[in-house]
Design an enzyme around this catalytic site. Structure first.
Site, PDB file in Angstrom:
ATOM      1  N   ASP A   1      40.492  16.908  91.397  1.00 28.08           N
ATOM      2  CA  ASP A   1      40.877  15.932  90.376  1.00 28.08           C
ATOM      3  C   ASP A   1      40.486  14.510  90.811  1.00 28.08           C
ATOM      4  OD1 ASP A   1      41.975  15.523  87.859  1.00 28.08           O
ATOM      5  OD2 ASP A   1      43.994  15.139  88.625  1.00 28.08           O
TER       6      ASP A   1
ATOM      7  N   LYS B   1      45.136  23.102  80.738  1.00 29.72           N
ATOM      8  CA  LYS B   1      44.185  23.201  81.850  1.00 29.72           C
ATOM      9  C   LYS B   1      44.138  24.638  82.379  1.00 29.72           C
ATOM     10  CE  LYS B   1      44.825  18.355  83.032  1.00 29.72           C
ATOM     11  NZ  LYS B   1      45.593  17.358  83.776  1.00 29.72           N
TER      12      LYS B   1
ATOM     13  N   GLN C   1      49.875  17.232  88.695  1.00 31.36           N
ATOM     14  CA  GLN C   1      49.939  16.573  87.393  1.00 31.36           C
ATOM     15  C   GLN C   1      50.629  15.211  87.530  1.00 31.36           C
ATOM     16  OE1 GLN C   1      48.483  17.574  84.478  1.00 31.36           O
ATOM     17  NE2 GLN C   1      49.153  15.618  83.630  1.00 31.36           N
TER      18      GLN C   1
END
Ligand code: NAP
Length: 296
Positions: A125, A58, A102
């Site tokens: 996200d 990413k 994450q």
């Protein structure tokens, strides 16, 4: 090997490339206008090899698109309070425009508390309750990246979910559940299936739009796919195998995503796009970025 494929492929690699090219141009325009590049903070707890790889990938994609990334690596065993404090600090930092924690954050961590420390305007996200509510009400907001990528693919290939029976296999918070919410917001009739669902085969047979997000290789048999259905395979299992028997399903579906090259590339492309949108919004840009997907 050549298969008698009838379905048209939904090419996530190509669409992700197009989206990322637009994002890169938007990031450059933002940098010219503000003198600073959009910035994504990535937070990783511990050293789980798969998570380390995902975060690295990413960050590399960010760099290529002209997005700065600020990485925060916390040791395994970090407690919820410390993680929440770290994320709250990033939420308050005007130099950070988007935050990615994450998943999974590690054993013993209250992941929901950590996600909720992300300021809604930086939730690129799409993991906070605020973003979930926006998705379910069909209101503007950041979408969960894989579901958002799926909706972009459907839009690009002219699939209008309105009035169609969408069957979502899986109900995880990052994938199955928000995908169903986005489809419902677009007027599909949505059926969620999970490990306790009975009569699964009949539900799959009735799906006009089938989204497989189960995490089991070739879980969906091709012969169950309704002729003409749109099949989205979000699964990514070891050996780069999806959740759908591709060859069997492609012989019956009208459109299908391959694995790899379908849903996967759209996830990161959506993350990058939303990071630049967040940066623009935080700097008072009123223009609707060209990357915004229809949500509702
Ligand atoms: P997850 O959290 O393990 O959820 C799996 C879901 O499948 C659960 O809701 C589970 O039901 C359901 N399920 C399990 N066995 C089932 C069965 N026999 N019949 C019906 N439903 C069943 O997985 P996830 O994180 O959503 O990921 C799903 C897949 O997508 C994985 O292959 C993952 O690698 C992939 N993925 C891809 C991307 C991408 O960018 N391409 C991103 C994220 C995930 P219960 O809720 O009842 O347990």
């Amino acid at each position: 090997m050549i298969f008698s494929t009838q379905a048209r492929l939904m090419d996530g690699t190509a669409l992700a490339r197009e989206l990322t090219a637009r994002t890169t141009a938007s990031a450059a325009a933002f940098t010219r206008r503000t003198g600073t590049a959009p910035c994504l903070a990535t937070v990783l707890v511990g050293e789980d090899p798969a998570s380390v790889t995902y975060v690295k990938m990413k960050r590399r994609r960010c760099e290529r698109a002209g997005i700065r990334s600020r990485h925060v690596a916390l040791p395994a065993g970090t407690g919820t309070a410390e993680l929440v404090d770290t994320i709250a600090g990033l939420s308050a930092d005007p130099r950070v425009h988007g935050i990615l924690l994450q998943h999974p954050a590690g054993p013993g961590i209250d992941e929901r508390a950590a996600f909720e420390a992300i300021a809604p305007g930086k939730d690129v996200d799409g993991v906070t309750m605020n973003s979930f509510a926006a998705m379910s009400f069909g209101l503007p907001g950041f979408v969960s990246c894989t579901p958002g990528g799926i909706m972009r693919l459907l839009d690009h290939y002219g699939v209008n979910p309105a009035g169609r029976h969408a069957v979502v296999l899986g109900r995880s918070a990052i994938l199955g559940k928000p995908t169903g919410m986005l489809l419902l917001a677009r007027d599909a009739t949505v059926t969620y299936c999970h490990s306790r669902t009975t009569g699964l085969d009949a539900l799959i047979r009735d799906a006009d739009i089938l989204v497989a997000a189960v995490g089991r290789p070739r879980f969906v048999r091709g012969d169950l796919v309704k002729p003409g259905a749109v099949v989205v395979d979000a699964g990514y299992n070891s050996g780069t195998v999806g959740d759908v028997d591709f060859e069997g399903a492609a012989a019956r579906a009208s459109l299908i995503t391959p694995v790899p090259g379908g849903v996967g590339p759209m996830t990161i492309a959506t993350l990058l796009a939303q990071t630049v949108e967040a940066a623009a919004a935080q700097h008072g840009s009123t223009a609707v970025p060209p990357t915004t997907i229809k949500n509702g």
